[in-house]
Structures are given as C-alpha cells and as structure tokens.
Write an enzyme that holds these catalytic residues in place. Structure first.
Site, PDB file in Angstrom:
ATOM      1  N   SER A 288       1.078  -1.349   0.017  1.00  0.00           N
ATOM      2  CA  SER A 288      -0.050  -0.010   0.032  1.00  0.00           C
ATOM      3  C   SER A 288       0.903   1.255  -0.061  1.00  0.00           C
ATOM      4  O   SER A 288       1.615   1.515  -0.730  1.00  0.00           O
ATOM      5  CB  SER A 288      -0.789   0.133   1.134  1.00  0.00           C
ATOM      6  OG  SER A 288      -2.010   0.812   1.116  1.00  0.00           O
TER       7      SER A 288
ATOM      8  N   ASP B  18      -8.538  -6.120  -4.912  1.00  0.00           N
ATOM      9  CA  ASP B  18      -7.896  -5.031  -3.883  1.00  0.00           C
ATOM     10  C   ASP B  18      -9.122  -3.912  -4.225  1.00  0.00           C
ATOM     11  O   ASP B  18      -9.278  -3.342  -5.149  1.00  0.00           O
ATOM     12  CB  ASP B  18      -6.772  -4.493  -4.374  1.00  0.00           C
ATOM     13  CG  ASP B  18      -6.030  -3.662  -3.214  1.00  0.00           C
ATOM     14  OD1 ASP B  18      -6.778  -2.745  -2.772  1.00  0.00           O
ATOM     15  OD2 ASP B  18      -5.004  -3.813  -3.078  1.00  0.00           O
TER      16      ASP B  18
ATOM     17  N   HIS C 104      -6.841  -6.239  -0.368  1.00  0.00           N
ATOM     18  CA  HIS C 104      -5.771  -5.146  -0.003  1.00  0.00           C
ATOM     19  C   HIS C 104      -5.265  -5.884   1.432  1.00  0.00           C
ATOM     20  O   HIS C 104      -6.075  -5.998   2.451  1.00  0.00           O
ATOM     21  CB  HIS C 104      -6.611  -4.041   0.178  1.00  0.00           C
ATOM     22  CG  HIS C 104      -5.355  -3.043   0.390  1.00  0.00           C
ATOM     23  ND1 HIS C 104      -4.833  -2.206  -0.641  1.00  0.00           N
ATOM     24  CD2 HIS C 104      -4.986  -2.271   1.620  1.00  0.00           C
ATOM     25  CE1 HIS C 104      -3.936  -1.497  -0.275  1.00  0.00           C
ATOM     26  NE2 HIS C 104      -3.976  -1.179   1.127  1.00  0.00           N
TER      27      HIS C 104
END
Length: 497
Positions: free
Chosen positions: A159, A391, A429
């Site tokens: 991320s 994601d 994610h």
C-alpha cells in the site's frame, strides 16, 4: 548521499528474547530520533532490531496509510508465507520509521494527516525523504553494532509501503539490492482525486449502497464471472473477461425496494466506482486520471471498511465510511487547504477552482510516477511487484498501468531481467478480513535467490492461507486457467493470456 538533517540521537536500547513468528530470537532493539532541519517539524522516529545471530542482511519495512507509527519489525513481508520464518526470525537486521511524524492517539490507525501542514513533514512522507534518512541512520547503527556493513539490503512494503518501495528504487537506485512492492499506491494524489469524486457521488441522497447491497453486488459478480476461468471456486481468475451489468440488479422502477436490488442512484454510484475517472485540467505530474476500482471485476466487497464503508460519507466524515473516503477527508484538511475545518465534500476534483495550483504542486510530491528504473536495474537491483485482483482500496488496474509504462520505457528484455509483476486472483488489500483468496508466497526467498544467486523466479506457486489450495502465480498479463484435475491444486491450472 544523505539528505539534510540536524543529527539524531539513540533514545533507548534493550535486549529482547522471545518467539518471533514461532521462532526463538534474541535481539537488541534500538529506538532513535532523526532531527529535522525545520525546528517546527516533528522528528523521524525509527527503530532497528539487531539479532544476535546476524545473517549479514538487512530488511527495511514500509508503512501504511498516512504512516505515523513505526511498523512492527517482527512482521512478515506483504502476502508473505505462513510456513516460513519472518525476516527477523531469519536473523535479518530489520528497521523502519514512522516516516517523519507521529499519529495522534485519538485518530483511527494510519488515518491522521495532520502532519501535512508542515512542509518538511510532508516531504518526509509524500516524497519519501524519511526513507533515505532512516536507511542511512539504520545502517550506521548496524555497522556500529556488528562492525560490518550488510552484504545485502532489501525493502518490502504494501500500500503506502508498496509506494515507498517504488520510491526507493526510483530515487536511490543503489541503496537497496532488492525490493518487494505490494499493492502500491504510487499515484497517491491521482487516486485521491478519484476518491474525492466518489465521496461526492456516495454522499448524494439514496446513492450509498449499504452492507446488504454490497454483499448482493459481490455475490452477483461472483455468480456471473466465477466460471470464466474454467472452474467455479469463488475466485474470478480472469477479471478482464468479466463484464457484469449492474442493471440486472435494478429495482423495479429504479426506486429503492430493499436489500434484494439496487436503486438507480446506487447503480450510478457502483458504476462511478468501477469506471476510470478523468479530470479536465492539467497537473504537474502529468497524470490525467485514475482507472477506478474493479467492483465489477470480481472484487471482494465483504471488507466494507476498505471499500464502501458501512455509512455514507458526510461532513464531518464518519469513521464508519470507507478507508479511502476518510483518507481523502484528511488530505483535503491538511495537505490541500491546510484548514482542519474545511469540508472535504466542498472540493470538487472535477472542478477544483482556486485549489488547482495547490493540487498541481502536490502532484509533483505524491505521484511518484517516474518509471525509468534503468539505474536501479543497472545497479543490480531486483523488483518483485504484487497486487490482488480484488483489491478494494488501491486499484490493481493502476499497478498494471505502472507496469505497462515501465515495460514500454525499458523494453521487454530489460524489464524481465530485473522485475516480475504478479496479479493474484481473489486477493484483496493486505489479506484484510476474509478475502476470497488469502495470498501467501515466499517472495523474500525468491528475491534472495534472484539478487544473490542470479536465479529469477520460476513457476512460483501461491497458497491460500485460509483454504487448503494453491494456484500458479502468473506473471502479468497472464492469469491461471483451469485445465483439469483437482481444482485446489496449482498443477491443475496453466498460466494463459
């Protein structure tokens, strides 16, 4: 060359012994501060863990969200394996920092953007300056502790940390021997503009689909597209082949009729989220849009905190709104307007008016879109990049765009010589919540073999940490197509275009 600071100080040292990822490890933990040039800027707080039985290697971890805390140095690499030791248990010296600011204890984790009112703190975080400062200070401590430099230094992050991984490869090509970048938010400002637009869309009367409707949409997409890869297993392995029409879920007459259908405003919101966002003006980074989020391509919407959230965006922004919407709210208040009372819903990313010049300036700091990693490759660096196809916070389509740009810049031969990019079907994610496929792969061992022995990844296998099954990890743009045999075995699939 090191970046400017006014020095630093070791704040504490302690010896620790305990289980790290199931392995007994004794290590020295060093906490230190790096002092800013601007006396009003916060310190960079950093930590180094020094195992007694050092393997002559070092690993730097990236952060997440707005950072603000030092990552756990006993953690694994993103999408790491569950059956192998974490870096510290492998006797790596591990280190990281808070990226140059400390999060308020009252703020949700990694969602405090208040440091953005200070220029040095902003550059430490957004431009990545704190990464080089932390790396240099940490290796000084490593040399002092062991009397030697590491033979190899690696970086891993997901991320924001994935973005930071690309930053170090771009800006300091000789600083790291290898990098693992997972679900990287590399075009941070561009994504923020899309999130701001979606915040406005979802705040419209009747537009927000609640959790029940999010589940309806998720299940409908899976039912429509699951079998496109040759087997029905709850995972859409070929998201680009999934063409789901949300109008099939339309309530009679378009009015909200409960959890079994979507109203016209809700369909409009879903389409907006999954459609590329373009803005009709120029910004200095050169970016022109963001590809949207693949909610119609098999994304897992059972993690609403990261995606839609459970309540519509509003002013003030509810903590039950989606993570990305809260991220936008902090950005408007502290990066853009530098006014904590400014409503983020009052800034229109399609027509920012007086804020355009500030947006353009911030794009030069936040959109780290220099894809010429030739200097990193020529220095011997190796890059492994991963993204989950489902994601819901950072678009996998955006990372694929980054890869295509890099591939076009360097050419196929040079790209393949130092980089691999994998899209993991069904993974979301950071394996948050209960993804359709909880990706687990020993990317660190693969990176070690590549950087240290010249052995590139060959036919890698990714496991599902929540289910007893494996899949081939296909280099983009390939995806795993079912051939025959047991559907839980990677050997039953073949990577195909």
């Amino acid at each position: 060359m090191s970046l400017p600071t006014t020095g630093g100080r070791v704040e504490s040292v302690s010896v620790r012994t305990g289980l790290v990822g199931g392995e007994a490890v004794t290590y020295c933990q060093v906490d230190a501060d790096i002092f800013p040039v601007d006396p009003t800027a916060p310190h960079v707080k950093m930590r180094v863990d020094l195992p007694y039985d050092w393997n002559r290697k070092a690993m730097m971890f990236g952060g997440g969200g707005y950072d603000g805390t030092v990552p756990d140095l006993a953690e694994n690499v993103p999408f790491g394996p569950t059956d192998q030791p974490v870096p510290l248990a492998r006797h790596y010296a591990t280190f990281a920092s808070d990226s140059g600011h400390q999060q308020s204890p009252a703020a949700p984790p990694s969602l405090d953007g208040s440091f953005g009112v200070n220029d040095e703190a902003l550059n430490n975080f957004a431009a990545g300056d704190a990464l080089k400062k932390t790396r240099d200070a940490s290796l000084f401590i490593v040399r002092h502790a062991y009397g030697a430099d590491p033979a190899e230094v690696y970086f891993s992050g997901g991320s924001t940390g994935g973005r930071e991984a690309l930053v170090v490869a771009q800006r300091w090509p000789e600083a790291f021997d290898g990098v693992i970048s997972a679900f990287p938010a590399w075009n941070n400002l561009s994504e923020g503009l899309d999130l701001g637009y979606l915040a406005q869309v979802l705040s419209r009367p009747g537009a927000f689909p609640g959790p029940a409707k999010q589940t309806l949409l998720h299940d409908s997409v899976i039912n429509a597209c699951d079998g496109l890869d040759g087997v029905e297993d709850g995972v859409v392995s070929n998201p680009s082949g999934c063409h789901f029409d949300p109008l099939t879920l339309r309530c009679p007459g378009g009015a909200d009729a409960g959890p079994s259908c979507l109203s016209d405003p809700q369909i409009g919101a879903v389409v907006a989220m999954s459609t590329p966002f373009r803005w009709p003006y120029r910004i200095a980074s050169g970016e022109t849009g963001y590809p949207g989020f693949p909610f119609l391509s098999g994304a897992d919407m059972r993690t609403p905190f990261l995606g839609f959230g459970t309540t519509a965006p509003a002013d003030p922004m509810p903590v039950t709104s989606g993570y990305g919407l809260q991220y936008w709210d902090q950005w408007v208040k502290y990066f853009l307007t530098r006014d904590p009372h400014h409503s983020s819903l009052d800034v229109d990313p399609r027509n920012p008016g007086k804020w355009l010049s500030r947006i353009s300036y911030l794009s030069t700091i936040e959109d780290r879109n220099d894809v010429d990693l030739g200097p990193f490759a020529r220095a011997g660096g190796k890059l492994i990049m991963l993204h989950g196809a489902a994601d819901e916070l950072v678009s996998a389509a955006s990372t694929s765009d980054y890869y295509r740009r890099l591939h076009d810049t360097l050419g196929p031969r040079q790209t393949r010589a130092f980089m691999r990019y994998y899209v993991v079907p069904g993974a979301n994610h950071a394996n948050f919540g209960t993804p359709s496929f909880a990706a687990a792969w020993d990317s660190l061992s693969a990176l070690e073999r590549w950087a240290e022995q010249g052995q590139a990844p060959r036919n890698p296998i990714v496991s599902d940490a929540l289910h007893d099954r494996t899949r081939p990890l296909c280099a983009y743009p390939d995806w795993p197509r079912y051939r025959d045999g047991a559907p839980d075995s990677a050997s039953s699939f073949v990577c195909t275009h």
